[in-house]
Scaffold this motif. Structure first.
Motif, short mmCIF file in Angstrom:
data_model
loop_
_atom_site.label_atom_id
_atom_site.label_comp_id
_atom_site.label_asym_id
_atom_site.label_seq_id
_atom_site.Cartn_x
_atom_site.Cartn_y
_atom_site.Cartn_z
N ARG A 152 0.73 -1.22 -0.01
CA ARG A 152 -0.02 -0.03 0.05
C ARG A 152 0.93 1.16 -0.01
O ARG A 152 2.01 1.26 0.30
N LEU A 153 0.22 2.44 -0.45
CA LEU A 153 1.01 3.51 -0.45
C LEU A 153 1.25 4.12 0.70
O LEU A 153 2.43 4.52 1.02
N GLY A 154 0.41 3.94 1.96
CA GLY A 154 0.61 4.27 3.24
C GLY A 154 -0.58 4.27 4.05
O GLY A 154 -1.44 3.13 3.65
N ALA A 155 -0.91 5.20 4.85
CA ALA A 155 -2.08 4.88 5.82
C ALA A 155 -2.41 6.46 6.12
O ALA A 155 -1.69 7.40 6.53
N LEU A 156 -3.99 6.64 6.44
CA LEU A 156 -4.32 7.91 7.15
C LEU A 156 -4.49 7.42 8.50
O LEU A 156 -5.10 6.37 8.77
#
Length: 258
Positions: A152-156
């Protein structure tokens, strides 16, 4: 597979058709974020898009603090946050290798992790109490893209200063919001990459033009062929340790003195 009754209920929840409120809560979230991002005119850099995302995410969810985790090589970084305490809490997760933003970014599954009481959550024995000491008592994170292919790109990341302070947030809404944010982020990255390629192309064209001018001057003044003129420029550039384009520009700008 969602049955017809569930679908109708979800549809009605997404869009509330009463006269005073034509858009439901989730629709308003997307409208708010979309309008905020569009104000950049399609020319925002990645940092500006992320800034908008975290502030809109905080406003529409009621979280006290929101941050973004992005992959950085084999590690993670927090490029933007609404309060520096989020960066401190995120850093604890990166250092300990535990916590919702790490799990939501690297683990499989739906890409959601959270806790209503960090100080007493046995899953994150190091991160939880440390976050509570910072005054953050509940948290959840959603991966970008949630449920998508790895990595994944990252997280919120959403934090609340109250125990159970994020229990009201609908999980499905949070996952959809993360998907929307990921699309906006990827779009900004694509625009930024295209602008970089355009800048590099323009620079290459300018370099070619000024080198062509310098070659023409040498051909005229010394009676050289085009190849001989270029080799002279290249050799002089190496001997003087000057970039070929800079040497050519100096020659072209001082042709009257030659």
């Amino acid at each position: 597979m969602v049955d017809d009754l569930t679908w109708r209920e979800e549809r009605d929840r997404f869009v509330d058709d009463d006269a005073e409120n034509a858009a439901g809560p989730l629709a308003r979230q997307f409208v708010t974020l979309g309008a905020s991002l569009s104000r950049g005119g399609g020319h925002d850099d990645v940092a500006s898009v992320l800034e908008r995302i975290v502030h809109v995410a905080r406003d529409v969810t009621g979280a006290d603090v929101v941050s973004v985790t992005l992959r950085d090589g084999d590690g993670f970084t927090t490029p933007v946050e609404t309060d520096e305490v989020a960066t401190k809490a995120d850093s604890i997760q990166y250092e300990t290798g535990e916590g919702p933003c790490v799990e939501s970014t690297v683990d499989g599954g739906v890409g959601y992790a959270g806790s209503s009481d960090l100080a007493h959550d046995e899953r994150w024995a190091r991160f939880g109490p440390a976050a509570a000491e910072l005054g953050l008592h509940s948290v959840y994170a959603t991966g970008m893209f949630p449920g998508g292919d790895q990595p994944r790109l990252g997280a919120l990341n959403y934090y609340s200063r109250r125990v159970g302070g994020l229990d009201h947030v609908d999980r499905d809404d949070a996952l959809l919001f993360a998907t929307f944010a990921a699309v906006a982020l990827q779009g900004a990255r694509a625009v930024e990459a295209a602008e970089l390629r355009s800048t590099q192309l323009e620079e290459a064209v300018r370099s070619r033009d000024v080198i062509g001018q310098a070659k023409g001057i040498l051909m005229e003044r010394r009676g050289l062929t085009a190849d001989e003129a270029f080799q002279t420029l290249r050799r002089t550039s190496q001997e003087l340790n000057i970039k070929l384009r800079d040497l050519a520009a100096t020659l072209a700008n001082n042709r009257a003195d030659l």
